[in-house]
Scaffold this motif. Structure first.
Motif, PDB file in Angstrom:
ATOM      1  N   ILE A 154       0.752  -1.091  -0.018  1.00 53.16           N
ATOM      2  CA  ILE A 154       0.161   0.183   0.052  1.00 53.16           C
ATOM      3  C   ILE A 154       0.917   1.143  -0.109  1.00 53.16           C
ATOM      4  N   ALA A 155       1.933   1.173   0.989  1.00 53.80           N
ATOM      5  CA  ALA A 155       2.866   2.542   0.830  1.00 53.80           C
ATOM      6  C   ALA A 155       3.458   2.769  -0.327  1.00 53.80           C
ATOM      7  N   ILE A 156       3.810   1.312  -1.228  1.00 58.32           N
ATOM      8  CA  ILE A 156       4.227   1.807  -2.530  1.00 58.32           C
ATOM      9  C   ILE A 156       3.303   2.190  -3.431  1.00 58.32           C
ATOM     10  N   ALA A 157       2.203   1.788  -3.404  1.00 60.98           N
ATOM     11  CA  ALA A 157       1.224   2.199  -4.291  1.00 60.98           C
ATOM     12  C   ALA A 157       0.966   3.775  -3.867  1.00 60.98           C
ATOM     13  N   ARG A 158       1.107   4.190  -2.656  1.00 53.57           N
ATOM     14  CA  ARG A 158       0.906   5.847  -2.369  1.00 53.57           C
ATOM     15  C   ARG A 158       1.939   6.336  -2.961  1.00 53.57           C
ATOM     16  N   ALA A 159       3.203   5.572  -3.139  1.00 52.07           N
ATOM     17  CA  ALA A 159       4.288   6.262  -3.400  1.00 52.07           C
ATOM     18  C   ALA A 159       4.394   6.646  -4.852  1.00 52.07           C
ATOM     19  N   ILE A 160       3.604   5.804  -5.735  1.00 50.04           N
ATOM     20  CA  ILE A 160       3.791   5.815  -7.116  1.00 50.04           C
ATOM     21  C   ILE A 160       2.749   6.281  -7.863  1.00 50.04           C
ATOM     22  N   VAL A 161       1.711   6.743  -7.027  1.00 46.40           N
ATOM     23  CA  VAL A 161       0.263   7.020  -7.500  1.00 46.40           C
ATOM     24  C   VAL A 161       0.066   8.466  -8.338  1.00 46.40           C
ATOM     25  N   GLY A 162       1.128   9.318  -8.070  1.00 48.40           N
ATOM     26  CA  GLY A 162       1.039  10.462  -9.038  1.00 48.40           C
ATOM     27  C   GLY A 162       1.810  10.327 -10.111  1.00 48.40           C
ATOM     28  N   THR A 163       2.136  11.173 -11.072  1.00 44.96           N
ATOM     29  CA  THR A 163       3.069  10.730 -12.288  1.00 44.96           C
ATOM     30  C   THR A 163       4.378  10.726 -11.648  1.00 44.96           C
ATOM     31  N   ARG A 164       4.824   9.799 -10.767  1.00 49.44           N
ATOM     32  CA  ARG A 164       5.958   9.504 -10.369  1.00 49.44           C
ATOM     33  C   ARG A 164       7.074   9.025 -11.224  1.00 49.44           C
ATOM     34  N   ARG A 165       8.132   9.880 -11.442  1.00 50.22           N
ATOM     35  CA  ARG A 165       9.153   9.732 -12.207  1.00 50.22           C
ATOM     36  C   ARG A 165      10.484   9.101 -11.329  1.00 50.22           C
ATOM     37  N   LEU A 166      10.244   9.170 -10.100  1.00 48.97           N
ATOM     38  CA  LEU A 166      11.701   8.620  -9.306  1.00 48.97           C
ATOM     39  C   LEU A 166      10.942   8.049  -7.718  1.00 48.97           C
ATOM     40  N   LEU A 167      11.505   6.838  -7.668  1.00 49.78           N
ATOM     41  CA  LEU A 167      10.837   6.395  -6.214  1.00 49.78           C
ATOM     42  C   LEU A 167      12.200   6.213  -5.462  1.00 49.78           C
ATOM     43  N   LEU A 168      11.964   6.635  -4.332  1.00 49.10           N
ATOM     44  CA  LEU A 168      13.265   6.574  -3.098  1.00 49.10           C
ATOM     45  C   LEU A 168      12.795   5.627  -1.926  1.00 49.10           C
ATOM     46  N   ALA A 169      13.477   4.548  -1.890  1.00 46.97           N
ATOM     47  CA  ALA A 169      12.987   3.480  -0.859  1.00 46.97           C
ATOM     48  C   ALA A 169      13.914   3.552   0.074  1.00 46.97           C
ATOM     49  N   ASP A 170      13.888   3.566   1.347  1.00 47.76           N
ATOM     50  CA  ASP A 170      14.739   3.462   2.343  1.00 47.76           C
ATOM     51  C   ASP A 170      14.678   2.276   3.266  1.00 47.76           C
ATOM     52  N   GLU A 171      15.388   1.202   3.029  1.00 49.04           N
ATOM     53  CA  GLU A 171      15.275  -0.198   3.697  1.00 49.04           C
ATOM     54  C   GLU A 171      13.745  -0.494   3.944  1.00 49.04           C
ATOM     55  N   PRO A 172      13.000  -0.537   2.751  1.00 42.98           N
ATOM     56  CA  PRO A 172      11.665  -0.803   2.790  1.00 42.98           C
ATOM     57  C   PRO A 172      11.526  -2.257   3.266  1.00 42.98           C
ATOM     58  N   THR A 173      12.346  -2.842   3.399  1.00 41.34           N
ATOM     59  CA  THR A 173      12.278  -4.622   3.876  1.00 41.34           C
ATOM     60  C   THR A 173      12.476  -4.835   5.148  1.00 41.34           C
ATOM     61  N   LEU A 191       9.026  -1.840 -11.385  1.00 45.81           N
ATOM     62  CA  LEU A 191       8.535  -0.618 -11.694  1.00 45.81           C
ATOM     63  C   LEU A 191       9.097  -0.028 -12.875  1.00 45.81           C
ATOM     64  N   PRO A 192      10.716   0.183 -12.967  1.00 50.14           N
ATOM     65  CA  PRO A 192      11.080   0.655 -14.201  1.00 50.14           C
ATOM     66  C   PRO A 192      10.718   0.174 -15.481  1.00 50.14           C
ATOM     67  N   ALA A 193      10.457  -1.088 -15.597  1.00 51.37           N
ATOM     68  CA  ALA A 193      10.131  -1.536 -16.801  1.00 51.37           C
ATOM     69  C   ALA A 193       8.629  -1.429 -17.265  1.00 51.37           C
ATOM     70  N   ARG A 194       7.704  -1.507 -15.945  1.00 53.15           N
ATOM     71  CA  ARG A 194       6.353  -1.227 -16.159  1.00 53.15           C
ATOM     72  C   ARG A 194       5.748  -0.152 -16.146  1.00 53.15           C
ATOM     73  N   LEU A 195       6.503   0.960 -15.362  1.00 59.21           N
ATOM     74  CA  LEU A 195       5.660   2.363 -15.341  1.00 59.21           C
ATOM     75  C   LEU A 195       6.968   3.448 -15.707  1.00 59.21           C
TER      76      LEU A 195
END
Lengths: 244, 193
Positions: A154-173, A191-195
Motif C-alpha cells: 500500500i505504501a508503495i502504491a501511495r508512493a507511485i500514485v502520482g506521475t512519479r518519475r523517481l521512487l526513493l526507498a529507504d530500507e523498505p524491507t 516498476l522501471p520496466a512497467r511504469l
C-alpha cells in the motif's frame, strides 16, 4: 545523452561544526537515468540514508548540488520543491506511515487529494496504483487488516500514485521476513520496466541490492565501489512482474 | 558427501543398473555433479567389496541393491553433521586472509574487487534462471540449488563487509600480535575509488 532524472554532484553533508563536526556524506556523485534501478548499500551509519534524504530534497547538502531532471533543487522555490515531493518523487520508508483510520484506497488517494486532484480522478488513479502492486481486490480494507508485506505494498502504491518519475526507498524491507521482503523488492524492481519509474533503493541487505541494475557500495560517507549488472543471455532472461 | 554415499542413498531393495544410478545421481544433485559411468561402476565395485551392496548378473548386465550393512552405513551418514573445525578451506576466505598479511590497502583493494564480483554474480542470478533450471532439472531441486547459491553469495558479501569493517575500524585488541606487513610480491595494489 539523456538527462539523468536524479543527479548528485559532489554532495557533502556535515552535522555540527568545528571539532564536533561529523561528515555523514563526503563528496558523493551519482547520476540515475530515467527508468534505472540503483541500489545503495553499506553498513549502518555509512551515509546511505542521508544520501537518499538529500536526493529527495528532505535534507539540504552542506556542499554540492542535487538536480532533478537537470534542475538544481536549490534553484526551486519552496512551493516547487513541495510540488516535486508530491508529484515527481515518491518515498517508501521502513516505517510505513499509513493512516490507520483510512482504507487502503483512501491512503493511496491522500497525496492526490492534497494536490487538489478531484475525488473521482483520485479514486481511479489510486485503484490503478493498487492494481500495480497486486492489491486491487482489497481497496476498502484498513491497514491493520493487511499483513506487513501487504501494508508495504500500500505504501508503495501511495508512493507511485502520482506521475512519479523517481521512487526513493529507504530500507523498505526492514520490518519484513525474507520471503515477504523478496516479494516487495521484486515488485519495486518491476516498476522501471512497467511504469518507467527510476528507483533508488537503500538497503544493507545484499540479496535485495542484487535486483538493481547498478549497486553502489558506501563506507564512511564515500562510495567505495559500483557494480553494474552483467548482461543476461536472451534465453536466460526472466520477466520481473508483480507477485500477488 | 562422496559418490559412495550418493549411490547408497539412491539404492533400495529393487535391483538397478549402474547407468540408472548415474542419471539418478545427477538428477538428485540438481545437475551440479555430473558423473561418468566408469566412476559409478568403480564405486559400486568398492561398495560390493565392502559388503554394502549386493550385485547380481541378469541378462548380461550387473544389477545392484543395498545390503543391511549398506543401510547402516547410509543411516550413519544421514546422521553425521559436517564439522567446521578446522574451518573448510574456502578460496575467498584464504585469498582475503593472504591479502591482509600484505597490508591494509592491498587487503581493502582485494575485498572491493571480490565484493564487486560476487555482487555481479548475485545480480545475474536475480535476472535469469540458473543452469539447472535452463537444463530442465526437477523444478524444486533446481530452486533449492538457486537458493543455496544466492544465500552463499549473500554470506560471502556479509563476510567481506565484516572484513572491511575490521580493517577500517580495527579493534585495538585485535591489532596486537599481528605479523609485520610485507609488500605484495605479485599482483597490483589498485587505487580505491
Amino acid at each position: 545523452m539523456t538527462t539523468p532524472i536524479l543527479e548528485l554532484r559532489d554532495v557533502v553533508k556535515s552535522y555540527g561544526a568545528g571539532p564536533t563536526e561529523v561528515r555523514a556524506v563526503t563528496g558523493v556523485s551519482l547520476a540515475v537515468a530515467p527508468g534505472e534501478f540503483v541500489a545503495v548499500r553499506g553498513p549502518s551509519g555509512c551515509g546511505k540514508s542521508t544520501l537518499l534524504h538529500m536526493a529527495g530534497g528532505l535534507e539540504d547538502p552542506t556542499a554540492g548540488h542535487v538536480l532533478f531532471d537537470g534542475r538544481a533543487l536549490y534553484e526551486m522555490s519552496a512551493a516547487e520543491r513541495a510540488g516535486l515531493r508530491r508529484g515527481g518523487v515518491g518515498y517508501v520508508f521502513q516505517r510505513l506511515n499509513l493512516v490507520p483510520s483510512l482504507t487502503a484506497m483512501e491512503n493511496v488517494m491522500l497525496p492526490l487529494e492534497l494536490d487538489g486532484v478531484g475525488s473521482r480522478e483520485a479514486k481511479e488513479r489510486a485503484a490503478e496504483a493498487l492494481d500495480a502492486v497486486g492489491l486491487d481486490r482489497h481497496l476498502e480494507r484498513y491497514p491493520d487488516d493487511f499483513s506487513g508485506g501487504q501494508q508495504q505494498r500500500i505504501a508503495i502504491a501511495r508512493a507511485i500514485v502520482g506521475t512519479r518519475r523517481l521512487l526513493l526507498a529507504d530500507e523498505p524491507t526492514g520490518s519484513l521476513d525474507t520471503p515477504t521482503g523478496d516479494a516487495v523488492v521484486e515488485l519495486i524492481a518491476s516498476l522501471p520496466a512497467r511504469l518507467g519509474t527510476a528507483v533508488v533503493l537503500v538497503t544493507h541487505e545484499p540479496r535485495y541490492a542484487a535486483w538493481a541494475d547498478r549497486v553502489v557500495s558506501m563506507r564512511d560517507g564515500c562510495v567505495v565501489d559500483t557494480t553494474v549488472a552483467p548482461p543476461v543471455r536472451k534465453s536466460a532472461r526472466r520477466t520481473v512482474g508483480a507477485r500477488r | 558427501m562422496s559418490v559412495r554415499e550418493g549411490l547408497l542413498a539412491l539404492l533400495g531393495d529393487e535391483p538397478v543398473h549402474g547407468y540408472v544410478l548415474k542419471t539418478g545421481f545427477e538428477a538428485a544433485t540438481g545437475g551440479v555433479w555430473p558423473l561418468n559411468v566408469g566412476q559409478v561402476y568403480k564405486t559400486l565395485e568398492r561398495l560390493e567389496r565392502d559388503g554394502l551392496v549386493h550385485a547380481r548378473e541378469r541378462q548380461g548386465q550387473r544389477q545392484y541393491r543395498i545390503t543391511d550393512d549398506g543401510l547402516a552405513a547410509l543411516g550413519a551418514w544421514w546422521d553425521a553433521v559436517p564439522d567446521d573445525e578446522p574451518p573448510p578451506r574456502d578460496e575467498l576466505m584464504l585469498k582475503v586472509l593472504m591479502a591482509v598479511g600484505q597490508g591494509r590497502d592491498h587487503a581493502l583493494d582485494v575485498i572491493t574487487k571480490q565484493r564487486s564480483a560476487v555482487m555481479a554474480q548475485l545480480q545475474l542470478r536475480r535476472r535469469g534462471p540458473s543452469t539447472a533450471r535452463r537444463r530442465g532439472r526437477d523444478p524444486m531441486v533446481a530452486a533449492m540449488v538457486d537458493d543455496a547459491l544466492v544465500v552463499r553469495a549473500e554470506a560471502d558479501l556479509r563476510w567481506l563487509d565484516l572484513c572491511e569493517e575490521r580493517l577500517t575500524h580495527p579493534d585495538p585488541s585485535e591489532e596486537t600480535g599481528r605479523r609485520p606487513v610485507t609488500r605484495p610480491r605479485r599482483g597490483t595494489r589498485g587505487a580505491r575509488s
